[in-house]
Enzyme design. Structure first.
Site, PDB file in Angstrom:
ATOM      1  N   ARG A  97     -17.378 -30.101 -26.184  1.00  0.00           N
ATOM      2  CA  ARG A  97     -16.355 -29.153 -26.792  1.00  0.00           C
ATOM      3  C   ARG A  97     -15.486 -29.962 -27.699  1.00  0.00           C
ATOM      4  O   ARG A  97     -14.985 -31.016 -27.373  1.00  0.00           O
ATOM      5  CB  ARG A  97     -15.663 -28.556 -25.935  1.00  0.00           C
ATOM      6  CG  ARG A  97     -14.818 -27.376 -26.395  1.00  0.00           C
ATOM      7  CD  ARG A  97     -14.198 -26.820 -25.277  1.00  0.00           C
ATOM      8  NE  ARG A  97     -14.502 -25.493 -25.000  1.00  0.00           N
ATOM      9  CZ  ARG A  97     -14.526 -24.494 -23.741  1.00  0.00           C
ATOM     10  NH1 ARG A  97     -14.539 -24.994 -22.822  1.00  0.00           N
ATOM     11  NH2 ARG A  97     -15.007 -23.344 -24.145  1.00  0.00           N
ATOM     12  N   GLU A 198       2.146 -26.767 -20.916  1.00  0.00           N
ATOM     13  CA  GLU A 198       3.430 -25.759 -21.220  1.00  0.00           C
ATOM     14  C   GLU A 198       4.542 -26.491 -20.591  1.00  0.00           C
ATOM     15  O   GLU A 198       4.747 -26.761 -19.689  1.00  0.00           O
ATOM     16  CB  GLU A 198       3.132 -24.345 -20.837  1.00  0.00           C
ATOM     17  CG  GLU A 198       2.002 -23.807 -21.656  1.00  0.00           C
ATOM     18  CD  GLU A 198       0.779 -24.489 -21.156  1.00  0.00           C
ATOM     19  OE1 GLU A 198       0.533 -24.692 -20.133  1.00  0.00           O
ATOM     20  OE2 GLU A 198      -0.499 -24.471 -22.125  1.00  0.00           O
TER      21      GLU A 198
HETATM   22  I1  8IG Z   1      -7.364 -27.353 -16.787  1.00  0.00           I
HETATM   23  O1  8IG Z   1      -1.992 -25.422 -17.022  1.00  0.00           O
HETATM   24  C1  8IG Z   1      -5.939 -26.964 -17.595  1.00  0.00           C
HETATM   25  N1  8IG Z   1      -5.985 -26.708 -18.966  1.00  0.00           N
HETATM   26  N2  8IG Z   1      -2.651 -25.022 -21.634  1.00  0.00           N
HETATM   27  N3  8IG Z   1      -2.301 -25.095 -19.483  1.00  0.00           N
HETATM   28  C2  8IG Z   1      -2.966 -25.355 -20.451  1.00  0.00           C
HETATM   29  N4  8IG Z   1      -4.253 -25.791 -20.504  1.00  0.00           N
HETATM   30  C3  8IG Z   1      -4.657 -26.040 -19.303  1.00  0.00           C
HETATM   31  C4  8IG Z   1      -3.814 -25.961 -18.195  1.00  0.00           C
HETATM   32  C5  8IG Z   1      -2.496 -25.846 -18.184  1.00  0.00           C
HETATM   33  N5  8IG Z   1      -4.592 -26.464 -16.965  1.00  0.00           N
END
Ligand code: 8IG
Length: 277
Positions: A97, A198
């Protein structure tokens, strides 16, 4: 040192669908399989599914196929696998990916999906590892994606291309998945740009606007899959509760660990879904 390669998708005048057709022809030549029926992108935690859905007849290093990016990490080779299922379907399994946060542009992000469509695939299964906003989800829970909110402010569509996204994540395929595992919950996936996780305030925003899952992939890919006319199934493995929903800081190590622990169960689930398609 990774060698730097030019990618035909980076030329603005290139037609990304032409590049995808070239890639599909190369896959057909390398595998001897003229058409694939379904395609799966396996995100964090889902990798073992490739071994369970059937017999891998060919494995191709993805960067050998036109338009695919060189591996983002040294020592990491993304592969494309052609898998023959017990009932004779051909599945293209994408283990490579390109994420939006890599900064190579959205054409490269969706090239695998467009290539899958050009190989003939009419079903696109998109999987990922993601953060959960519903407090009762625990790390290791697989959930269906019911819809998405694209927070990247970008689109894989170029020009005045208006595509309907009602029922983007097929109701029929979600029902089929629930006929395999009635306990599957579902939620709205919010794609953030990343690669940072985030802030708690951003997670509250996502919750307020109707999001249940936070991640860094899938939404842009789903839009491209719909443009290509494919039926889409989206599955997230909740590897962590989103920032501020879980009280402890997020750690990439814990996320990987949760994925590993869940891998056998969710891969078996995905293989059963593919068998039922
Ligand atoms: I695995 O908590 C994973 N990928 N944006 N936030 C975001 N992407 C993620 C998260 C997450 N956990």
């Amino acid at each position: 040192m990774l060698k730097t390669q030019t990618n035909p998708l980076d030329a603005p005048e290139a037609d990304p669908f032409d590049v995808a057709r070239t890639a599909a022809a190369e896959i057909a030549a390398a595998t001897g399989v003229p058409r694939h029926d379904i395609a799966l992108t396996l995100g964090s935690g889902w990798g073992k599914a490739a071994d369970l859905i059937g017999e891998t007849t060919h494995t191709i290093p993805a960067h050998e196929i036109t338009g695919f990016s060189a591996p983002a990490l040294e020592g990491h080779v993304g592969t494309l696998r052609s898998v023959l299922t017990p009932d004779g379907k051909r599945a293209l399994v994408i283990g490579a990916r390109t994420h939006y946060y890599e900064g190579h542009g959205v054409r490269r992000v969706v090239h695998s999906v467009r290539t899958a469509a050009a190989t003939g695939a009419t079903t696109m299964i998109l999987t990922n590892g993601a953060g959960g906003i519903k407090e009762y989800w625990t790390p290791g829970t697989p959930v269906l994606i019911s819809d998405h909110i694209n927070l990247t402010a970008d689109s894989p569509l170029e020009g005045a291309t208006f595509i309907d996204l009602t029922d983007l994540y097929s109701t029929r395929l979600r029902d089929l998945a629930r006929s395999i595992d009635a306990s599957l919950d579902e939620g709205v996936y919010c794609q953030f740009r990343g690669p940072h996780y985030e802030t708690p305030a951003e997670v509250q925003m996502a919750k307020t606007i109707g999001g249940h899952i936070v991640g860094m992939s899938t939404a842009l890919e789903a839009i491209a899959a719909r443009q290509a006319g494919m039926e889409i199934l989206g599955l997230s493995l909740i590897t962590n509760l989103a920032a501020g929903i879980q009280k402890s800081p997020l750690s990439h190590g814990e996320v990987i660990e949760a994925g590993k622990n869940a891998e056998a169960a969710i891969s078996a689930l995905l293989a059963k879904i593919v068998a039922a398609l």
